[in-house]
Enzyme design. Structure first.
Site, mmCIF file in Angstrom:
data_model
loop_
_atom_site.group_PDB
_atom_site.id
_atom_site.type_symbol
_atom_site.label_atom_id
_atom_site.label_comp_id
_atom_site.label_asym_id
_atom_site.label_seq_id
_atom_site.Cartn_x
_atom_site.Cartn_y
_atom_site.Cartn_z
ATOM 1 N N ASP A 125 0.821 -1.201 0.000
ATOM 2 C CA ASP A 125 0.000 0.000 0.000
ATOM 3 C C ASP A 125 0.863 1.264 0.000
ATOM 4 O O ASP A 125 1.867 1.350 0.703
ATOM 5 C CB ASP A 125 -0.867 -0.043 1.271
ATOM 6 C CG ASP A 125 -1.829 1.104 1.358
ATOM 7 O OD1 ASP A 125 -2.722 1.173 0.497
ATOM 8 O OD2 ASP A 125 -1.677 1.933 2.273
ATOM 9 N N GLU A 145 1.059 -0.313 -5.160
ATOM 10 C CA GLU A 145 -0.044 0.632 -5.221
ATOM 11 C C GLU A 145 0.587 2.018 -5.184
ATOM 12 O O GLU A 145 0.874 2.560 -4.135
ATOM 13 C CB GLU A 145 -1.021 0.449 -4.056
ATOM 14 C CG GLU A 145 -2.320 1.207 -4.260
ATOM 15 C CD GLU A 145 -2.511 2.437 -3.381
ATOM 16 O OE1 GLU A 145 -3.439 3.217 -3.643
ATOM 17 O OE2 GLU A 145 -1.749 2.644 -2.420
HETATM 18 C C1 GLC Z 1 -3.985 3.432 0.007
HETATM 19 C C2 GLC Z 1 -5.373 2.865 0.149
HETATM 20 C C3 GLC Z 1 -6.291 3.933 0.600
HETATM 21 C C4 GLC Z 1 -5.781 4.522 1.881
HETATM 22 C C5 GLC Z 1 -4.349 4.979 1.730
HETATM 23 C C6 GLC Z 1 -3.737 5.288 3.052
HETATM 24 O O1 GLC Z 1 -3.904 4.346 -0.993
HETATM 25 O O2 GLC Z 1 -5.790 2.317 -1.061
HETATM 26 O O3 GLC Z 1 -7.586 3.442 0.762
HETATM 27 O O4 GLC Z 1 -6.569 5.598 2.253
HETATM 28 O O5 GLC Z 1 -3.543 3.992 1.179
HETATM 29 O O6 GLC Z 1 -3.476 4.097 3.751
HETATM 30 C C1 GLC Z 2 -3.719 9.406 -2.966
HETATM 31 C C2 GLC Z 2 -2.617 8.445 -2.851
HETATM 32 C C3 GLC Z 2 -3.080 7.056 -3.078
HETATM 33 C C4 GLC Z 2 -4.321 6.775 -2.262
HETATM 34 C C5 GLC Z 2 -5.355 7.815 -2.424
HETATM 35 C C6 GLC Z 2 -6.479 7.594 -1.477
HETATM 36 O O1 GLC Z 2 -4.137 9.481 -4.274
HETATM 37 O O2 GLC Z 2 -1.611 8.742 -3.794
HETATM 38 O O3 GLC Z 2 -2.069 6.189 -2.728
HETATM 39 O O4 GLC Z 2 -4.900 5.597 -2.713
HETATM 40 O O5 GLC Z 2 -4.799 9.056 -2.154
HETATM 41 O O6 GLC Z 2 -7.502 8.500 -1.774
#
Ligand code: GLC
Ligand code: GLC
Length: 651
Positions: A284, A326
Site C-alpha cells: 500500500d 499501489e
Molecule cells: C492506500 C489505500 C487507501 C488509503 C491509503 C492510506 O492508498 O488504497 O484506501 O486511504 O492507502 O493508507
Molecule cells: C492518494 C494516494 C493514493 C491513495 C489515495 C487515497 O491518491 O496517492 O495512494 O490511494 O490518495 O484517496
C-alpha cells in the site's frame, strides 16, 4: 554476482547465525541467498551503511529471512520451485482478479470461503481481500490504519478462517492477495503506544519533532492527501508534546524507513503473510515510504531502493510470491515501480495502472479518445516479467492524474478539463446523468477527485430511477465497454466487487459519523445477495452485466494474444470516438486480435482501408470473438454500435 567484500561478510554472517538456524536444511535458501546477497548488501549498505550498528543490522536481516524460510510450509516451498521453473506464469491471460472487502462481500472471512463458487462461476481466479488486520473502530481508514500487523481483526475473523480461505482458494487455483500497509501504522499500534509512553526506541520508528521548524520546512513542498479531513502533514500529540508526521489521516503515523529496524520489522510482516498463504502482496502507498525535505515526499529514489531490497529479500525466502505496487502517481513515475535498469522486475512485478483507469473515464465523459491515445503513447514501456493491474473502479477515488503536457497536447486546458470531468461525473454538467460525488476538494489548489460506484458513474442509477430504457441500455453498454478494455489491454484485469452485478452508490455512510466525511464509502457496498440472484434472470441489469463479464472472461482465457508480453500496437482509425489496438500472440505473431471500442453514444464508422493499412486484413474473413458474428460492414466501412466494442479475429 560474486564480490569479495560482500562475500566475506556473508561468510561471517553465516558463522554468526544462531545454532537453531544453522542446524536446518537450508539448501534452497542458501543458494538464493548466495545469488542475491551482493544486491542485498549493496542496497542495505546504501541505505544504512553510515550507522555504527550496520553489521549487526545486516545479521538481523539475514536471520529474519532464514527464520521465515524455516517457518514456510513445505507445500509453499514446492510452489516456489514450480513458479521458478515457470517464471512468466503471472503474465498469462488466464488471470482475472477481483478486489473486495470481506465484510462488504460476505460479512467476514468465513463468508468469503463459503462464497468461493461465486468466483468460479464468474471466472475470477485472483482475489484481493482488502485489509483484514486489527484496526481501531472508527479511525481505521477502511482498514488501512493497522494497529496490529499480525492479528486478524475480530470483526473479520480469525487466522483459522484465513487458512480456510487460503486452502479453498488453493484447491481451485485461485490466488490470494493480501495487503501490507507499509507506509504507516495506526496511532493505536503498540509501537505508537510505546512511543507515546516515552520509549525512545519506538519514537525512532516514526517522524517526530519538538516544534514546527522542520514540519514547516516539509510543508513547503508536500501536497495534502486528504485536505478536507486531514489538512497538513503533521499532527500535534499532546502527551508526547511533539509533532508527528501523518501524511494521510491524523491517526495514521508515517513509519520512518531511515531506521533499519523499521525496514526489518516490515519485511518480517510481509514474509509472515506470505507464509500464511498470500500468493500476492499488495504494498500500500509505496510512493510515500521515503521522506525528503524540499520534495513532494513521493517517488523518492530511496523509496525505490527500499522496494528493490524488499524484493531481493523476498526472493530468498519465498520467490514464488509477487508484489503489487499501489502507487497512484504520475504516469512516468508509475512504471518505475517495476524497477528500472533491469530486464526482470526488480521491485514489484505488478502495478496498478492508474493512468489507464483515469484515461478511460476521460474517454467516456468526452466521448472522445484523443487523451486516451496521447496518454498511452507517452506511457513508457514496461520491463519484461512485469505486468499491469488494469482496473475501472476500486475502493479509492478516481484521481485525474493525467500528465498536463498530454492534456495540452490534445488542446485541453488542464485545470478547466479536470473541472469539467469532476462536474461531469458528479452530475453537475448539463445532460450528465452520472451520480458520483466529489472527493476531497482542495480550495487552495482547486483540485478534486471523484467517488461513486461504476454503475452510478455511468448513469445507470439515474436511468433506472427514471425508467428510461434507452439510457439503461447505454449505461449497461458503458459498463461492458470499460471492462472490454481491461480484459484485452494486457495485464491482469481487476474487477471491483459489486460491479459485476451493477451495484449502485450506497448512501448509508452519510448516517455514520465515522464515515460521513469520507465519500469513498459511497462505493464500498454491502452486497445484497438477494439482488445478486437476479444475475440468473434474463432482462435484469444484474444479468446484463454479469453474463457479459462472464463471457468476456471466458474468451479472454482462451485468447493467447491477450497475455501480457508487450504485444500491443495502437491503431489510429482517424475516428476520434473510437479507440483501437492490435494484440498479437508473442510466440505466433500471426494470431492477432483487433480491439475496437466506440466511446460515443452514436454508432461510429471506420474506413476499412485504415484497418488494412494498420496491417489487419479486415477484407478477409474476420469475426468478433465476443458475438461470434462477422462485424457489421457498410459501404467499405466498419460499423460499431454506441458504447460497444469488437474483438476481431481472423479465421
Ligand atoms: C492506500 C489505500 C487507501 C488509503 C491509503 C492510506 O492508498 O488504497 O484506501 O486511504 O492507502 O493508507
Ligand atoms: C492518494 C494516494 C493514493 C491513495 C489515495 C487515497 O491518491 O496517492 O495512494 O490511494 O490518495 O484517496
Amino acid at each position: 554476482m560474486y564480490e569479495q567484500i560482500s562475500h566475506s561478510l556473508l561468510n561471517q554472517i553465516l558463522d554468526d547465525l544462531k545454532p537453531e538456524i544453522r542446524s536446518q536444511d537450508l539448501r534452497h535458501f542458501y543458494t538464493r541467498l548466495g545469488a542475491n546477497f551482493y544486491a542485498i548488501h549493496n542496497l542495505f549498505h546504501h541505505l544504512y551503511g553510515r550507522r555504527d550498528d550496520f553489521q549487526a543490522q545486516m545479521l538481523k536481516l539475514v536471520e529474519t529471512l532464514a527464520r521465515q524460510y524455516i517457518q514456510r510450509p513445505d507445500a509453499l516451498k514446492m510452489l516456489d520451485i514450480e513458479r521458478e521453473n515457470d517464471h512468466n506464469w503471472f503474465l498469462s491471460q488466464q488471470w482475472v482478479g477481483m478486489a473486495l472487502y470481506s465484510a462488504g462481500f460476505a460479512d467476514n472471512l468465513a463468508g468469503v470461503a463459503d462464497k468461493t463458487p461465486y468466483f468460479q462461476e464468474l471466472g475470477v481466479n485472483l482475489v484481493h481481500i482488502m485489509p483484514i488486520l486489527e484496526c481501531p473502530t472508527g479511525k481505521s481508514d477502511g482498514g488501512y490504519a493497522v494497529s496490529n500487523f499480525r492479528q486478524i481483526d475480530d470483526r473479520v475473523g480469525t487466522l483459522e478462517d484465513l487458512q480456510r480461505v487460503s486452502s479453498e482458494f488453493r484447491k481451485r487455483d485461485i490466488l490470494l492477495t493480501l495487503d501490507v500497509v507499509l507506509n504507516h501504522t495506526s496511532n493505536e499500534h503498540q509501537w505508537a503506544k510505546r512511543a507515546i509512553a516515552g520509549e525512545q526506541k519506538y519514537q525512532d520508528y516514526y517522524y517526530m519533532f519538538d516544534n514546527r521548524e522542520i514540519p514547516d520546512m516539509f510543508e513547503q513542498s508536500m501536497p495534502e492527501i486528504f485536505p478536507e479531513t486531514a489538512p497538513g502533514n503533521f499532527t500535534w500529540n499532546e502527551t508526547l508534546q511533539k509533532w508527528v508526521m501523518t501524511v494521510f489521516n491524523d491517526y495514521q503515523w508515517d513509519l520512518n524507513y531511515s531506521n533499519p529496524t523499521v525496514f526489518i520489522e516490515m519485511l518480517d510482516v510481509i514474509l509472515f503473510w506470505i507464509n500464511q498463504g498470500a500468493d500476492v502482496v499488495r504494498l500500500d502507498a509505496v510512493a510515500f515510504i521515503w521522506k525528503k525535505m524540499g520534495t513532494i515526499c513521493q517517488n523518492e529514489r530511496e523509496a525505490h531502493l527500499l522496494l528493490q531490497l524488499m524484493k531481493d529479500c523476498c526472493q530468498v525466502t519465498a520467490p514464488g510470491a509477487l508484489f503489487i505496487a499501489e502507487a497512484i502517481v504520475a504516469p512516468v513515475e508509475i512504471t518505475k515501480y517495476f524497477g528500472e535498469d533491469a530486464i526482470i522486475a526488480k521491485e514489484c512485478e505488478i502495478a496498478y495502472n492508474a493512468t489507464l483507469m483515469a484515461l478511460l473515464w476521460d474517454a467516456l465523459a468526452t466521448r472522445n479518445c484523443r487523451l486516451l491515445y496521447q496518454g498511452l503513447k507517452s506511457l513508457p514501456d514496461k520491463l519484461e516479467r512485469a505486468t499491469w493491474l488494469n482496473y475501472v473502479r476500486c475502493h479509492d477515488d478516481i484521481g485525474l492524474g493525467f500528465d498536463d503536457n498530454d492534456v495540452r497536447q490534445v488542446d485541453y486546458e488542464p485545470n478547466a478539463h479536470r473541472r469539467f470531468l469532476v462536474d461531469f461525473y458528479t452530475g453537475q454538467f448539463k445532460d450528465s446523468i452520472a451520480s458520483g460525488v466529489p472527493f476531497m476538494r482542495n480550495d487552495k489548489t482547486g483540485d478534486a477527485r471523484i467517488a461513486g460506484s461504476l454503475a452510478s458513474l455511468v448513469g445507470l442509477e439515474t436511468a433506472v430511477k427514471t425508467g428510461d430504457q434507452k439510457a439503461i441500455d447505454i449505461a449497461l453498454n458503458k459498463i461492458i465497454l470499460m471492462h472490454s478494455m481491461i480484459f484485452s489491454f494486457g495485464g491482469i484485469p481487476l474487477l471491483y466487487y459489486g460491479d459485476e452485478i451493477a451495484t449502485f452508490n450506497d448512501y448509508s455512510y452519510l448516517d455514520q459519523p465515522d464515515k460521513a466525511n469520507d465519500s469513498r464509502w459511497i462505493h464500498r457496498p454491502k452486497i445484497d445477495w438477494l439482488r445478486a440472484e437476479s444475475r440468473n434472470k434474463q432482462g435484469t441489469v444484474e444479468h446484463g452485466v454479469f453474463s457479459a463479464l462472464k463471457k468476456m472472461i471466458a474468451i479472454r482465457k482462451e485468447t493467447s494474444a491477450f497475455a501480457d508480453f508487450n504485444n500491443r500496437q495502437l491503431v489510429d482509425t482517424t475516428n476520434p470516438h473510437v479507440f483501437s489496438f492490435i494484440r498479437y500472440d508473442h510466440n505466433r505473431p500471426s494470431e492477432r486480435v483487433l480491439v475496437i471500442c466506440n466511446f460515443s453514444e452514436q454508432p461510429q464508422r471506420i474506413e476499412m482501408a485504415k484497418l488494412s493499412a494498420a496491417g489487419f486484413g479486415i477484407y478477409g474473413q474476420v469475426y468478433d470473438l465476443y458475438s461470434g458474428k462477422r462485424p457489421t460492414q457498410f459501404d467499405n466501412q466498419l460499423v460499431i454500435q454506441p458504447c460497444l466494442f469488437y474483438w476481431l479475429s481472423e479465421f
